[in-house]
Design an enzyme around this catalytic site. Sequence first.
Site, PDB file in Angstrom:
ATOM      1  CB  CYS A 149      -0.976  -0.011   1.171  1.00 51.33           C
ATOM      2  SG  CYS A 149      -0.250  -0.551   2.714  1.00 51.33           S
ATOM      3  CG  HIS A 242      -0.210   4.323   3.925  1.00 52.52           C
ATOM      4  ND1 HIS A 242      -0.959   4.243   5.069  1.00 52.52           N
ATOM      5  CD2 HIS A 242       0.034   3.038   3.537  1.00 52.52           C
ATOM      6  CE1 HIS A 242      -1.170   2.964   5.369  1.00 52.52           C
ATOM      7  NE2 HIS A 242      -0.593   2.219   4.452  1.00 52.52           N
TER       8      HIS A 242
HETATM    9  P1  NAP Z   1      -7.548  -8.375   7.669  1.00 51.39           P
HETATM   10  O1  NAP Z   1      -8.373  -7.173   7.999  1.00 51.39           O
HETATM   11  O2  NAP Z   1      -6.836  -9.066   8.774  1.00 51.39           O
HETATM   12  O3  NAP Z   1      -8.520  -9.449   6.903  1.00 51.39           O
HETATM   13  C1  NAP Z   1      -8.088 -10.749   6.607  1.00 51.39           C
HETATM   14  C2  NAP Z   1      -9.168 -11.554   5.870  1.00 51.39           C
HETATM   15  O4  NAP Z   1      -8.670 -12.863   5.561  1.00 51.39           O
HETATM   16  C3  NAP Z   1     -10.452 -11.782   6.665  1.00 51.39           C
HETATM   17  O5  NAP Z   1     -11.536 -11.853   5.766  1.00 51.39           O
HETATM   18  C4  NAP Z   1     -10.246 -13.153   7.307  1.00 51.39           C
HETATM   19  O6  NAP Z   1     -11.452 -13.863   7.536  1.00 51.39           O
HETATM   20  C5  NAP Z   1      -9.478 -13.882   6.218  1.00 51.39           C
HETATM   21  N1  NAP Z   1      -8.564 -14.894   6.773  1.00 51.39           N
HETATM   22  C6  NAP Z   1      -7.611 -14.713   7.719  1.00 51.39           C
HETATM   23  N2  NAP Z   1      -6.955 -15.870   7.952  1.00 51.39           N
HETATM   24  C7  NAP Z   1      -7.510 -16.797   7.151  1.00 51.39           C
HETATM   25  C8  NAP Z   1      -7.271 -18.200   6.949  1.00 51.39           C
HETATM   26  N3  NAP Z   1      -6.318 -18.861   7.609  1.00 51.39           N
HETATM   27  N4  NAP Z   1      -8.028 -18.839   6.037  1.00 51.39           N
HETATM   28  C9  NAP Z   1      -8.988 -18.191   5.364  1.00 51.39           C
HETATM   29  N5  NAP Z   1      -9.261 -16.864   5.515  1.00 51.39           N
HETATM   30  C10 NAP Z   1      -8.530 -16.178   6.403  1.00 51.39           C
HETATM   31  O7  NAP Z   1      -6.438  -8.024   6.598  1.00 51.39           O
HETATM   32  P2  NAP Z   1      -6.380  -6.766   5.535  1.00 51.39           P
HETATM   33  O8  NAP Z   1      -5.797  -5.561   6.149  1.00 51.39           O
HETATM   34  O9  NAP Z   1      -7.705  -6.679   4.871  1.00 51.39           O
HETATM   35  O10 NAP Z   1      -5.267  -7.278   4.523  1.00 51.39           O
HETATM   36  C11 NAP Z   1      -5.529  -8.298   3.568  1.00 51.39           C
HETATM   37  C12 NAP Z   1      -4.339  -8.428   2.631  1.00 51.39           C
HETATM   38  O11 NAP Z   1      -4.192  -7.229   1.902  1.00 51.39           O
HETATM   39  C13 NAP Z   1      -3.014  -8.665   3.381  1.00 51.39           C
HETATM   40  O12 NAP Z   1      -2.204  -9.525   2.611  1.00 51.39           O
HETATM   41  C14 NAP Z   1      -2.407  -7.277   3.446  1.00 51.39           C
HETATM   42  O13 NAP Z   1      -1.006  -7.297   3.530  1.00 51.39           O
HETATM   43  C15 NAP Z   1      -2.877  -6.692   2.114  1.00 51.39           C
HETATM   44  N6  NAP Z   1      -2.981  -5.234   2.051  1.00 51.39           N
HETATM   45  C16 NAP Z   1      -3.597  -4.549   3.050  1.00 51.39           C
HETATM   46  C17 NAP Z   1      -3.689  -3.140   2.925  1.00 51.39           C
HETATM   47  C18 NAP Z   1      -4.339  -2.291   3.976  1.00 51.39           C
HETATM   48  O14 NAP Z   1      -4.208  -1.050   3.884  1.00 51.39           O
HETATM   49  N7  NAP Z   1      -5.037  -2.847   4.963  1.00 51.39           N
HETATM   50  C19 NAP Z   1      -3.173  -2.518   1.815  1.00 51.39           C
HETATM   51  C20 NAP Z   1      -2.566  -3.267   0.808  1.00 51.39           C
HETATM   52  C21 NAP Z   1      -2.485  -4.624   0.941  1.00 51.39           C
HETATM   53  P3  NAP Z   1     -12.219 -13.857   8.973  1.00 51.39           P
HETATM   54  O15 NAP Z   1     -12.818 -12.482   9.151  1.00 51.39           O
HETATM   55  O16 NAP Z   1     -13.216 -14.928   8.816  1.00 51.39           O
HETATM   56  O17 NAP Z   1     -11.158 -14.135  10.010  1.00 51.39           O
END
Ligand code: NAP
Length: 352
Positions: A149, A242
């Site tokens: 990001c 950011h």
């Molecule tokens: P998050 O809020 O922690 O959400 C994670 C998601 O994945 C939830 O839907 C969760 O489901 C699911 N999940 C977690 N563990 C799992 C497992 N073992 N098996 C199946 N599903 C699982 O994370 P996020 O911030 O959205 O980030 C998601 C991805 O995007 C990451 O790789 C992160 O590095 C990337 N990213 C994030 C941002 C940002 O600004 N946040 C920006 C760019 C990229 P449950 O709710 O059912 O647990």
Amino acid sequence: MAAKLKIGILGATGAVGQRFVQLLEGHPWFEVAALYASERSAGRPYGEVVDWRVPVTRPTYLDDMVIRHMEPDGAAELVFSALPKGPATDIEPRFAGAGATVVSNASAYRMAPDVPLLIPEVNPEHTALIPHQRRQRGWDGCIVTNPNCSVVGLVVALKPIHDAFGLLSVQVATMQAKSGAGYPGPPPEVIGDNVLPFIGGEEDKLETEPAKLLGTLVDAEIRPAEITVSAQCHRVDVLDGHLEAVSVALETKPSPAEVGRVLREFRGLPQEAGLPSAPAEVIMVSVEEDRPQPRLDRDAGEGMTVTVGRLRTCPVLDFKFVVLSHNTIRGAAGAALLNAELLCHQGYLSRS
Ligand code: NAP
């Protein structure tokens, strides 16, 4: 009119997954057909499970859709992945192996030599890795990725500067929003009235991904750009957006007016092709001395425009500026949406 493409969201309940749900409502090309999350959520309706945190009213169009177990079940030809790196490492290849086009936010495959790491305004030609990836891995589907990001905003600003003035090296200090840490993120007693000077793995991503994004496609290989990046990353008490303080060493020594002109004029394939998520203005250049600011500028171009300000010469390197981008839109869900639209435009996905 072409039919809408049925899509799935892996990790639909998380910070980025919720942004996908918001941005896909009424999308002209894509229709949400399947939602996937962890075993904690599978089998229950989305509206009952999701703890909505995006600062817009929760869309209700998917409330009754039952969340699926994380298995390739053929429900969607295109899946957006908003999974953490660990689960993504196993799950994304399973969907790609089963024939799905996986458009991922996760870092698991970004630096794999046969996986395109894309910003459609910067390196749309890198999708040419896809046939090679399919041959090499024996997949009918594929994985394409968007950058970290913080890298998106940085590289959107660096691309026109690199093309016009020749980039040699970059020093960047980030001030990253809380939503970048996913849900629930750092608790108020940790992040409130505070700055955290460490984000695990982040500096490495900022130091490696730009060279691949600005690299050259030769045959079925990306030759990285010959640039050096030094990054320092900080988590700050900001909801979304950011901010990054950037200094660059350049082959030629432009004035602030010259840099401002190339940034303002920057356009790419998404603008020329009129892709649905493409902002009309890729970079907005602030003229006020105290902008960009996350709260005031993160929603420029519905979160897809990158804002650059404080253009000035640098007494240590050659030039410095501040860049701001919306981390869960331009830096995540919006980035992936634009990547998928690029794949449709280039014929890697068909809506007919
Ligand atoms: P998050 O809020 O922690 O959400 C994670 C998601 O994945 C939830 O839907 C969760 O489901 C699911 N999940 C977690 N563990 C799992 C497992 N073992 N098996 C199946 N599903 C699982 O994370 P996020 O911030 O959205 O980030 C998601 C991805 O995007 C990451 O790789 C992160 O590095 C990337 N990213 C994030 C941002 C940002 O600004 N946040 C920006 C760019 C990229 P449950 O709710 O059912 O647990």
